[in-house]
Design a protein around this motif. Structure first.
Motif, mmCIF file in Angstrom:
data_model
loop_
_atom_site.group_PDB
_atom_site.id
_atom_site.type_symbol
_atom_site.label_atom_id
_atom_site.label_comp_id
_atom_site.label_asym_id
_atom_site.label_seq_id
_atom_site.Cartn_x
_atom_site.Cartn_y
_atom_site.Cartn_z
ATOM 1 N N LEU A 198 0.841 -1.187 0.000
ATOM 2 C CA LEU A 198 0.000 0.000 0.000
ATOM 3 C C LEU A 198 0.876 1.236 0.000
ATOM 4 N N GLU A 199 0.280 2.371 -0.352
ATOM 5 C CA GLU A 199 1.000 3.641 -0.341
ATOM 6 C C GLU A 199 0.398 4.548 0.724
ATOM 7 N N ARG A 200 1.231 5.364 1.320
ATOM 8 C CA ARG A 200 0.771 6.318 2.323
ATOM 9 C C ARG A 200 -0.342 7.186 1.723
ATOM 10 N N GLY A 201 -1.452 7.332 2.455
ATOM 11 C CA GLY A 201 -2.581 8.124 2.007
ATOM 12 C C GLY A 201 -3.593 7.367 1.170
ATOM 13 N N GLN A 202 -3.281 6.126 0.810
ATOM 14 C CA GLN A 202 -4.180 5.322 -0.015
ATOM 15 C C GLN A 202 -5.423 4.934 0.796
ATOM 16 N N VAL A 203 -6.603 5.107 0.198
ATOM 17 C CA VAL A 203 -7.867 4.745 0.837
ATOM 18 C C VAL A 203 -8.216 3.318 0.438
ATOM 19 N N VAL A 204 -8.611 2.510 1.429
ATOM 20 C CA VAL A 204 -8.902 1.090 1.218
ATOM 21 C C VAL A 204 -10.169 0.687 1.972
ATOM 22 N N ARG A 205 -10.738 -0.449 1.581
ATOM 23 C CA ARG A 205 -11.796 -1.071 2.384
ATOM 24 C C ARG A 205 -11.101 -2.042 3.325
ATOM 25 N N LEU A 206 -11.482 -2.004 4.585
ATOM 26 C CA LEU A 206 -10.785 -2.762 5.617
ATOM 27 C C LEU A 206 -11.749 -3.639 6.391
ATOM 28 N N ASP A 207 -11.451 -4.927 6.434
ATOM 29 C CA ASP A 207 -12.120 -5.853 7.345
ATOM 30 C C ASP A 207 -11.138 -6.074 8.494
ATOM 31 N N TRP A 208 -11.563 -5.812 9.722
ATOM 32 C CA TRP A 208 -10.646 -5.864 10.860
ATOM 33 C C TRP A 208 -11.189 -6.766 11.958
ATOM 34 N N GLU A 209 -10.276 -7.115 12.879
ATOM 35 C CA GLU A 209 -10.656 -7.864 14.067
ATOM 36 C C GLU A 209 -9.885 -7.325 15.262
ATOM 37 N N SER A 210 -10.440 -7.567 16.422
ATOM 38 C CA SER A 210 -9.803 -7.186 17.676
ATOM 39 C C SER A 210 -9.957 -8.375 18.611
ATOM 40 N N PRO A 211 -8.963 -8.814 19.338
ATOM 41 C CA PRO A 211 -7.721 -8.116 19.621
ATOM 42 C C PRO A 211 -6.773 -8.081 18.428
ATOM 43 N N GLY A 212 -5.881 -7.124 18.497
ATOM 44 C CA GLY A 212 -4.978 -6.837 17.393
ATOM 45 C C GLY A 212 -3.656 -7.565 17.460
ATOM 46 N N GLN A 213 -2.600 -6.841 17.087
ATOM 47 C CA GLN A 213 -1.279 -7.449 16.992
ATOM 48 C C GLN A 213 -0.205 -6.386 17.117
ATOM 49 N N ASP A 214 0.942 -6.782 17.652
ATOM 50 C CA ASP A 214 2.137 -5.941 17.734
ATOM 51 C C ASP A 214 1.866 -4.564 18.331
ATOM 52 N N GLY A 215 1.095 -4.528 19.411
ATOM 53 C CA GLY A 215 0.842 -3.279 20.118
ATOM 54 C C GLY A 215 -0.352 -2.497 19.598
ATOM 55 N N PHE A 216 -1.010 -2.969 18.570
ATOM 56 C CA PHE A 216 -2.205 -2.312 18.037
ATOM 57 C C PHE A 216 -3.439 -3.083 18.498
ATOM 58 N N ASP A 217 -4.517 -2.371 18.794
ATOM 59 C CA ASP A 217 -5.749 -3.011 19.255
ATOM 60 C C ASP A 217 -6.502 -3.723 18.134
ATOM 61 N N TYR A 218 -6.147 -3.406 16.890
ATOM 62 C CA TYR A 218 -6.872 -3.952 15.735
ATOM 63 C C TYR A 218 -5.903 -4.557 14.733
ATOM 64 N N ARG A 219 -6.372 -5.613 14.028
ATOM 65 C CA ARG A 219 -5.568 -6.291 13.011
ATOM 66 C C ARG A 219 -6.423 -6.445 11.751
ATOM 67 N N ALA A 220 -5.821 -6.166 10.616
ATOM 68 C CA ALA A 220 -6.531 -6.308 9.333
ATOM 69 C C ALA A 220 -6.684 -7.784 8.993
ATOM 70 N N VAL A 221 -7.892 -8.144 8.580
ATOM 71 C CA VAL A 221 -8.175 -9.495 8.109
ATOM 72 C C VAL A 221 -8.166 -9.500 6.578
ATOM 73 N N ARG A 222 -8.704 -8.417 5.995
ATOM 74 C CA ARG A 222 -8.737 -8.268 4.533
ATOM 75 C C ARG A 222 -8.671 -6.793 4.205
ATOM 76 N N VAL A 223 -7.823 -6.438 3.249
ATOM 77 C CA VAL A 223 -7.675 -5.066 2.794
ATOM 78 C C VAL A 223 -7.892 -5.051 1.287
ATOM 79 N N VAL A 224 -8.836 -4.215 0.835
ATOM 80 C CA VAL A 224 -9.127 -4.126 -0.597
ATOM 81 C C VAL A 224 -8.815 -2.709 -1.059
ATOM 82 N N PRO A 225 -7.752 -2.552 -1.884
ATOM 83 C CA PRO A 225 -7.387 -1.215 -2.376
ATOM 84 C C PRO A 225 -8.447 -0.650 -3.307
#
Length: 87
Positions: free
Chosen positions: A60-87
């Motif tokens: 992905l590129e900085r500033g790029q808008v995407v559709r995000l499917d997420w779940e919580s609890p997250g990963q690596d210090g973040f409360d949320y983790r992406a399950v699917r990202v659609v650019p």
């Protein structure tokens, strides 16, 4: 009568999920992960390249808008983790 083993009570957070529109805050192309921001994922959502739904090299590129499917609890210090990202 045999004594029953003592089990520690487990408190587990129920997983939450959702779908939203997000903006790429940063993408570490050399490490294959980044952070996506949306009102539904305060503090950012951790994303790995394997969650990006596109053919070929996935980044992905900085500033790029995407559709995000997420779940919580997250990963690596973040409360949320992406399950699917659609650019």
């Amino acid at each position: 009568m045999a004594a029953r083993p003592a089990y520690a009570a487990r408190v587990t957070e129920q997983a939450r999920t959702g779908t939203t529109t997000a903006t790429t805050r940063e993408w570490r192309i050399d490490e294959g992960w980044g952070v996506l921001d949306s009102p539904d994922t305060p503090g950012g959502c951790w994303a790995h390249f394997s969650a990006i739904d596109m053919p070929g090299f996935r980044a992905l590129e900085r500033g790029q808008v995407v559709r995000l499917d997420w779940e919580s609890p997250g990963q690596d210090g973040f409360d949320y983790r992406a399950v699917r990202v659609v650019p």
